[in-house]
Motif scaffolding. Sequence first.
Motif, PDB file in Angstrom:
ATOM      1  N   UNK A  10      22.391  69.449  65.657  1.00 24.97           N
ATOM      2  CA  UNK A  10      22.489  69.902  64.273  1.00 24.97           C
ATOM      3  C   UNK A  10      23.927  69.840  63.769  1.00 24.97           C
ATOM      4  N   UNK A  11      24.866  70.163  64.627  1.00 26.99           N
ATOM      5  CA  UNK A  11      26.265  70.136  64.212  1.00 26.99           C
ATOM      6  C   UNK A  11      26.745  68.714  63.893  1.00 26.99           C
ATOM      7  N   UNK A  12      26.075  67.716  64.425  1.00 24.58           N
ATOM      8  CA  UNK A  12      26.433  66.330  64.085  1.00 24.58           C
ATOM      9  C   UNK A  12      25.938  65.960  62.695  1.00 24.58           C
ATOM     10  N   UNK A  13      25.118  66.819  62.104  1.00 25.96           N
ATOM     11  CA  UNK A  13      24.542  66.544  60.787  1.00 25.96           C
ATOM     12  C   UNK A  13      25.325  67.195  59.650  1.00 25.96           C
ATOM     13  N   UNK A  14      26.367  67.936  59.979  1.00 28.38           N
ATOM     14  CA  UNK A  14      27.145  68.613  58.935  1.00 28.38           C
ATOM     15  C   UNK A  14      27.778  67.591  57.997  1.00 28.38           C
ATOM     16  N   UNK A  15      27.762  67.939  56.711  1.00 29.01           N
ATOM     17  CA  UNK A  15      28.340  67.067  55.694  1.00 29.01           C
ATOM     18  C   UNK A  15      28.846  67.952  54.560  1.00 29.01           C
ATOM     19  N   UNK A  16      30.115  67.834  54.210  1.00 25.92           N
ATOM     20  CA  UNK A  16      30.683  68.751  53.218  1.00 25.92           C
ATOM     21  C   UNK A  16      30.217  68.520  51.779  1.00 25.92           C
ATOM     22  N   UNK A  24      22.655  70.618  54.647  1.00 25.41           N
ATOM     23  CA  UNK A  24      23.013  71.948  54.152  1.00 25.41           C
ATOM     24  C   UNK A  24      22.664  73.016  55.187  1.00 25.41           C
ATOM     25  N   UNK A  25      21.522  72.856  55.845  1.00 27.61           N
ATOM     26  CA  UNK A  25      21.124  73.750  56.937  1.00 27.61           C
ATOM     27  C   UNK A  25      22.183  73.713  58.035  1.00 27.61           C
ATOM     28  N   UNK A  26      22.615  72.528  58.407  1.00 29.34           N
ATOM     29  CA  UNK A  26      23.644  72.386  59.442  1.00 29.34           C
ATOM     30  C   UNK A  26      24.940  73.063  59.014  1.00 29.34           C
ATOM     31  N   UNK A  27      25.326  72.866  57.775  1.00 27.78           N
ATOM     32  CA  UNK A  27      26.554  73.488  57.272  1.00 27.78           C
ATOM     33  C   UNK A  27      26.472  75.006  57.386  1.00 27.78           C
TER      34      UNK A  27
END
Length: 76
Positions: A10-16, A24-27
């Motif tokens: 999930x942390x690889x899916x973060x996007x600002x 957004x869930x990952x963020x």
Amino acid sequence: MRSRGFYEWLMTQRKPENADEVQEFANAAFFDSEFPKQSQNFDEISKYLEENAPYLMSMEVFDEAWRRFLASEEEL
């Protein structure tokens, strides 16, 4: 056997910016210090999110994230 946990994926899916719902869930999950980071169990993570994650607007977002996670694991 999965090589990495859901949280790690999930942390690889973060996007600002311009994030989709999973991103957004990952963020948001990044800031959740109680997230079950070591778990690879769908039911355990799902229960945690249902009870403790007001940042998750719909469990359908988690379901989609889980599908993407499983698909990524098949690629490994």
